[in-house]
Design an enzyme around this catalytic site. Structure first.
Site, PDB file in Angstrom:
ATOM      1  N   LYS A  49      -0.805   5.017  -1.736  1.00 18.06           N
ATOM      2  CA  LYS A  49      -1.000   3.963  -2.718  1.00 18.06           C
ATOM      3  C   LYS A  49      -0.706   2.567  -2.150  1.00 18.06           C
ATOM      4  O   LYS A  49      -1.170   1.565  -2.674  1.00 18.06           O
ATOM      5  CB  LYS A  49      -0.035   4.168  -3.914  1.00 18.06           C
ATOM      6  CG  LYS A  49      -0.170   5.461  -4.625  1.00 18.06           C
ATOM      7  CD  LYS A  49       0.953   5.546  -5.701  1.00 18.06           C
ATOM      8  CE  LYS A  49       1.101   6.960  -6.186  1.00 18.06           C
ATOM      9  NZ  LYS A  49       2.296   7.124  -7.026  1.00 18.06           N
ATOM     10  N   ASP A 109       5.091   1.818  10.189  1.00 17.47           N
ATOM     11  CA  ASP A 109       6.532   2.007  10.382  1.00 17.47           C
ATOM     12  C   ASP A 109       6.717   2.964  11.559  1.00 17.47           C
ATOM     13  O   ASP A 109       6.608   2.552  12.707  1.00 17.47           O
ATOM     14  CB  ASP A 109       7.134   2.532   9.067  1.00 17.47           C
ATOM     15  CG  ASP A 109       8.645   2.485   9.042  1.00 17.47           C
ATOM     16  OD1 ASP A 109       9.256   2.398  10.122  1.00 17.47           O
ATOM     17  OD2 ASP A 109       9.249   2.554   7.959  1.00 17.47           O
ATOM     18  N   LYS A 137       6.155  -3.072  11.481  1.00 15.90           N
ATOM     19  CA  LYS A 137       7.617  -3.090  11.598  1.00 15.90           C
ATOM     20  C   LYS A 137       8.019  -2.927  13.053  1.00 15.90           C
ATOM     21  O   LYS A 137       7.518  -2.043  13.741  1.00 15.90           O
ATOM     22  CB  LYS A 137       8.206  -1.949  10.760  1.00 15.90           C
ATOM     23  CG  LYS A 137       9.621  -2.159  10.361  1.00 15.90           C
ATOM     24  CD  LYS A 137      10.133  -0.982   9.560  1.00 15.90           C
ATOM     25  CE  LYS A 137      10.389  -1.357   8.119  1.00 15.90           C
ATOM     26  NZ  LYS A 137      11.158  -0.341   7.398  1.00 15.90           N
TER      27      LYS A 137
HETATM   28  C1  PRP Z   1       4.234   4.429   3.220  1.00 13.27           C
HETATM   29  C2  PRP Z   1       3.253   3.319   3.558  1.00 13.27           C
HETATM   30  C3  PRP Z   1       2.513   3.891   4.736  1.00 13.27           C
HETATM   31  C4  PRP Z   1       3.555   4.741   5.417  1.00 13.27           C
HETATM   32  C5  PRP Z   1       4.073   4.013   6.623  1.00 13.27           C
HETATM   33  O1  PRP Z   1       3.552   5.363   2.457  1.00 13.27           O
HETATM   34  O2  PRP Z   1       2.392   3.061   2.479  1.00 13.27           O
HETATM   35  O3  PRP Z   1       1.451   4.725   4.310  1.00 13.27           O
HETATM   36  O4  PRP Z   1       4.606   4.961   4.481  1.00 13.27           O
HETATM   37  O5  PRP Z   1       5.086   4.728   7.253  1.00 13.27           O
HETATM   38  P1  PRP Z   1       4.916   5.483   8.640  1.00 13.27           P
HETATM   39  O6  PRP Z   1       4.289   4.520   9.612  1.00 13.27           O
HETATM   40  O7  PRP Z   1       6.341   5.793   8.986  1.00 13.27           O
HETATM   41  O8  PRP Z   1       4.095   6.694   8.416  1.00 13.27           O
HETATM   42  P2  PRP Z   1       4.227   6.403   1.463  1.00 13.27           P
HETATM   43  O9  PRP Z   1       4.152   7.764   2.074  1.00 13.27           O
HETATM   44  O10 PRP Z   1       5.567   5.899   1.048  1.00 13.27           O
HETATM   45  O11 PRP Z   1       3.242   6.427   0.268  1.00 13.27           O
HETATM   46  P3  PRP Z   1       2.689   5.226  -0.642  1.00 13.27           P
HETATM   47  O12 PRP Z   1       1.602   4.543   0.172  1.00 13.27           O
HETATM   48  O13 PRP Z   1       2.169   5.923  -1.831  1.00 13.27           O
HETATM   49  O14 PRP Z   1       3.839   4.285  -0.949  1.00 13.27           O
END
Ligand code: PRP
Length: 182
Positions: A49, A109, A137
């Site tokens: 999302k 991230d 990040k």
């Molecule tokens: C979050 C963000 C990215 C991901 C980044 O998604 O939206 O998709 O984490 O982190 P990474 O590089 O460590 O994989 P999340 O899974 O929290 O879902 P969301 O998009 O619904 O918030």
């Protein structure tokens, strides 16, 4: 509006300027090299999302014909640390073979999510695959991953707003904030 006590990292104005700049970069890079037939114009894939607000603003700064699709990927649970496990909850509907594809994500991230998503998409043989992130990040990543386009580099802090959540809250903040330590 959500009552928030977080520190503002980037204001609405700063975000709008950065999104405009990245939209112009994409427009410049894809102008003239596209086969602008209905099934060949670039496909912009938002990873939900988190990307929904960035995607909505970004596509309005891209001055080219393009199509959009969405994928739902989840890596975090309810907390602030990546689980390292990525689940594709909803796939795109579009066939991307021989298409120029731009993946739009809110934050890079650990890069678990984008690495997994890009691996899945590359296997479908797009003509090109680029990645555009709102935030990158600065952390020591086990996975090597570079975005092609980005709005901001940020420190290793937990940020919320402009689509990003903490336990599903704060996504509707119009600015980017840092949550105080809990
Ligand atoms: C979050 C963000 C990215 C991901 C980044 O998604 O939206 O998709 O984490 O982190 P990474 O590089 O460590 O994989 P999340 O899974 O929290 O879902 P969301 O998009 O619904 O918030």
């Amino acid at each position: 509006m959500v009552e928030a006590k977080e520190r503002i990292l980037y204001s609405e104005t700063q975000i709008a300027e950065a999104v405009k700049r990245v939209g112009a970069e994409i427009t410049r890079d894809y102008t003239g090299r596209l086969e602008e037939t209905e099934d060949k114009i670039p496909l912009i894939i938002g990873i939900l999302k988190g990307s929904f607000i960035f995607m909505a603003d970004l596509v309005r700064e891209i001055d080219l014909p393009c199509k959009m699709d969405f994928m739902v990927a989840k890596s975090y649970g309810q907390g602030t640390v990546s689980s390292g496990y990525v689940r594709i909850v909803k796939d795109i509907d579009t066939d991307i073979k021989d298409r120029d594809v731009i993946v739009v994500e809110d934050i890079l991230d650990t890069a678990n999510t984008l690495s997994s998503v890009c691996e899945i998409l590359r296997a479908r043989k797009p003509k090109s695959l680029k990645v555009c992130v709102f935030l990158d990040k600065k952390i020591d990543r086990k996975l090597q991953f570079e975005a092609d386009y980005k709005c901001f580099d940020i420190e290793n802090e937990f940020v919320v707003g402009y689509g990003l959540d903490y336990a599903e809250k704060y996504r509707n903040l119009p600015y980017l904030g840092v949550l105080p330590p809990v």
